[in-house]
Write an enzyme that holds these catalytic residues in place. Structure first.
Site, mmCIF file in Angstrom:
data_model
loop_
_atom_site.group_PDB
_atom_site.id
_atom_site.type_symbol
_atom_site.label_atom_id
_atom_site.label_comp_id
_atom_site.label_asym_id
_atom_site.label_seq_id
_atom_site.Cartn_x
_atom_site.Cartn_y
_atom_site.Cartn_z
ATOM 1 N N ASP A 1 0.841 -1.182 0.000
ATOM 2 C CA ASP A 1 0.000 0.000 0.000
ATOM 3 C C ASP A 1 0.885 1.245 0.000
ATOM 4 O O ASP A 1 1.864 1.323 0.746
ATOM 5 C CB ASP A 1 -0.903 0.000 1.240
ATOM 6 C CG ASP A 1 -1.876 1.159 1.230
ATOM 7 O OD1 ASP A 1 -2.940 1.022 0.605
ATOM 8 O OD2 ASP A 1 -1.573 2.198 1.846
ATOM 9 N N ASN B 1 -2.890 12.780 -3.143
ATOM 10 C CA ASN B 1 -3.872 13.164 -4.164
ATOM 11 C C ASN B 1 -4.502 14.511 -3.854
ATOM 12 O O ASN B 1 -4.684 15.352 -4.741
ATOM 13 C CB ASN B 1 -4.969 12.095 -4.250
ATOM 14 C CG ASN B 1 -4.722 11.106 -5.377
ATOM 15 O OD1 ASN B 1 -3.919 11.353 -6.269
ATOM 16 N ND2 ASN B 1 -5.395 9.979 -5.329
ATOM 17 N N ASP C 1 -2.180 9.803 -10.441
ATOM 18 C CA ASP C 1 -2.178 8.698 -11.408
ATOM 19 C C ASP C 1 -0.777 8.450 -11.953
ATOM 20 O O ASP C 1 -0.364 7.294 -12.163
ATOM 21 C CB ASP C 1 -3.128 9.013 -12.561
ATOM 22 C CG ASP C 1 -4.595 8.889 -12.154
ATOM 23 O OD1 ASP C 1 -4.859 8.342 -11.065
ATOM 24 O OD2 ASP C 1 -5.459 9.353 -12.914
ATOM 25 N N GLU D 1 -4.745 2.217 -4.303
ATOM 26 C CA GLU D 1 -3.290 2.277 -4.152
ATOM 27 C C GLU D 1 -2.710 1.005 -3.567
ATOM 28 O O GLU D 1 -1.575 0.984 -3.095
ATOM 29 C CB GLU D 1 -2.902 3.481 -3.274
ATOM 30 C CG GLU D 1 -3.376 3.397 -1.840
ATOM 31 C CD GLU D 1 -4.734 4.012 -1.620
ATOM 32 O OE1 GLU D 1 -5.017 4.400 -0.474
ATOM 33 O OE2 GLU D 1 -5.525 4.111 -2.583
#
Length: 399
Positions: free
Chosen positions: A259, A267, A276, A301
Site C-alpha cells: 500500500d 492526491n 495517477d 493504491e
C-alpha cells in the site's frame, strides 16, 4: 527517441507470427489446395462474422478493414456491374488501399453504430475521392518537376510510388510508437495489400483473406483478454487476473499486500492527475520484483505480489528490495500544489516553483499460506500484516 518506440515488440511478434503461418502454408500446399473451394464459398460469410465480432468489441478499425476486404472480394468474385471498371483501376486501388490504412492508423477505435462510425465512413469515402483525384490531376506537378534537370528522374515516382512511400512510413511509425495489436494489424494489412498488388503473394486471394481475418479475430480476442485482466492505468494484471491465478496455485506460496503510504493526502495535495502518474511509476517498480514474484493491482493504491513456491524468507529479501527502490526514487512533479486564487492571479511565478521533487514510500505485509488455508484466508493474513506495518510507522515490511 527510443522511449517512444513502444510498439516494436508487438509489431515484431505480429510480423513473426504472420511470416511463420505463411511459411507453413507454402509448405503444406498439398493439403490446403483441396480446401480452397470450401474457403471461397465460406469467405464472404466469415468476413461478415468478423465485421460483427469486431463491432461488438468496439474494434471499429478492424470492422472497417474487414468490410473493405469483403467489398473488394465480392466485387472481383461475383462480377457486379462495376467489377470491370474496378479491375482497370489498379493504381487507384493500390493508392486507395494504402491511404485508407493510413487513415485507420491515425484514428482511434470508436463504436461502429454511432455518429463516430458515420464520420469514419465519410472519411473513407473522401480518401477514395482524393486518391482518384491525385492520380488524375498529378500530371501538372510531374511536368513542373521535369523542368528541373537535376530532379527530373524523380518525376517518375510522384504519381504513385511517392504517396505509397509516405503512407508506408507513417503507418510503420504509428505501429512502432503505439503498443497495441490493432495498429500492428493495420501495418500488416499494408504489407499484405502491397504484396498482393505487386503480385508477391503466391497464395490464392481467398485463402490469404481467410488467414488475415483469422488474425483479426485473434487480435480482438487477445485485446479483450487484456481489457478484462489487465489494469488500464498501471499496465499490471488486475484483481480479476489475481483471482484467476488463485485457481491454479499449489499448496506452497507466499503473498504480499502493498500500500502506498498517505496516498489520499498526496492526491489531495497534488491532484488526481499527478496521483495517477505516481501510481504508474510505483506500479512499474513493483512490477520489476525479482525472485519469481508476480505483481497485481489489487485496487486503488493497493497491490499484491504472489511468490509461487517461495518461502516467506525468500520473499522478504525481494520485497525489501522493492521497498527501498520506491523509497529512494525521486519523482519530479511539474505542477506541485494546487494554486490558490491569489497565486493564479500573480503575474510572475518563479520557475523553480513549477517543479518539485518528492518521494513516496510503501508499507508491505507478508504471509505464507498455512496448511488447509484457502487463498482468501492467506490474503487476509497478508492484509493483517499490512496493517501491522502501518501501525509500526509505515515504510516497512511486516510479517
Amino acid at each position: 527517441m527510443l522511449q517512444r518506440i513502444k510498439g516494436l515488440k508487438t509489431l515484431f511478434i505480429s510480423l513473426g507470427t504472420v511470416a511463420l503461418v505463411y511459411f507453413l502454408m507454402m509448405k503444406s500446399q498439398a493439403f490446403w489446395l483441396k480446401q480452397v473451394v470450401i474457403v471461397e464459398q465460406l469467405l464472404v460469410v466469415f468476413l461478415a462474422v468478423v465485421i460483427v465480432f469486431a463491432s461488438y468489441f468496439n474494434r471499429s478499425r478492424l470492422a472497417y478493414l474487414s468490410l473493405l476486404w469483403l467489398l473488394y472480394y465480392a466485387s472481383i468474385t461475383f462480377s457486379p456491374p462495376w467489377s470491370t471498371w474496378l479491375l482497370q483501376q489498379g493504381d487507384w486501388l493500390t493508392l486507395f488501399g494504402c491511404s485508407v490504412l493510413l487513415l485507420l492508423s491515425l484514428i482511434k477505435d470508436r463504436g461502429v453504430i454511432s455518429i463516430h462510425g458515420l464520420y469514419r465512413l465519410v472519411a473513407i469515402a473522401l480518401v477514395a475521392i482524393i486518391s482518384y483525384a491525385w492520380l488524375t490531376m498529378s500530371e501538372p506537378i510531374i511536368i513542373f518537376v521535369q523542368t528541373f534537370p537535376h530532379i527530373a528522374g524523380f518525376s517518375k515516382v510522384i504519381r504513385l510510388e511517392l504517396p505509397l512511400a509516405l503512407c508506408t512510413m507513417v503507418i510503420v511509425w504509428r505501429a512502432l510508437i503505439k503498443a497495441d495489436l490493432v495498429t500492428s494489424a493495420v501495418a500488416l494489412s499494408l504489407l499484405f495489400w502491397l504484396c498482393y498488388q505487386y503480385q508477391l503473394i503466391e497464395l490464392p486471394l481467398s485463402l490469404t483473406l481467410a488467414l488475415l481475418s483469422l488474425y483479426f479475430v485473434l487480435v480482438i480476442v487477445v485485446d479483450a483478454y487484456f481489457l478484462a485482466y489487465r489494469d488500464d492505468l498501471t499496465g499490471l494484471p488486475s484483481r480479476r487476473a489475481l483471482n484467476q491465478l488463485a485457481l491454479s496455485l499449489g499448496r506452497n506460496y507466499t503473498l504480499a499486500m502493498l500500500d502506498i503510504d498517505h496516498f489520499k493526502k498526496f492526491n489531495d495535495t497534488y491532484g488526481h492527475d499527478i496521483g495517477d502518474q505516481v501510481l504508474k511509476l510505483v506500479a512499474k517498480k513493483i512490477g520489476n520484483v525479482k525472485g519469481g514474484g508476480k505483481a497485481f493491482r489489487y485496487g486503488g493504491e493497493e497491490f499484491t505480489i504472489v511468490f509461487t513456491g517461495k518461502t516467506i524468507e525468500q520473499a522478504l529479501t525481494e520485497l525489501e528490495a522493492v521497498r527501498q527502490a520506491i523509497e529512494t526514487y525521486k519523482i519530479v512533479i511539474r505542477q506541485p500544489q494546487r494554486k490558490t486564487k491569489q497565486q493564479r492571479n500573480a503575474k510572475k511565478v518563479s520557475k523553480n516553483s513549477e517543479f518539485k521533487t518528492v518521494n513516496v514510500t510503501i508499507s508491505i505485509g507478508v504471509a505464507v499460506r498455512e496448511s488447509k488455508q484457502s487463498f482468501e484466508q492467506a490474503l487476509k493474513c497478508a492484509d493483517q500484516a499490512l496493517y501491522k506495518a502501518k501501525n509500526k510507522g509505515r515504510n516497512n515490511v511486516s510479517v
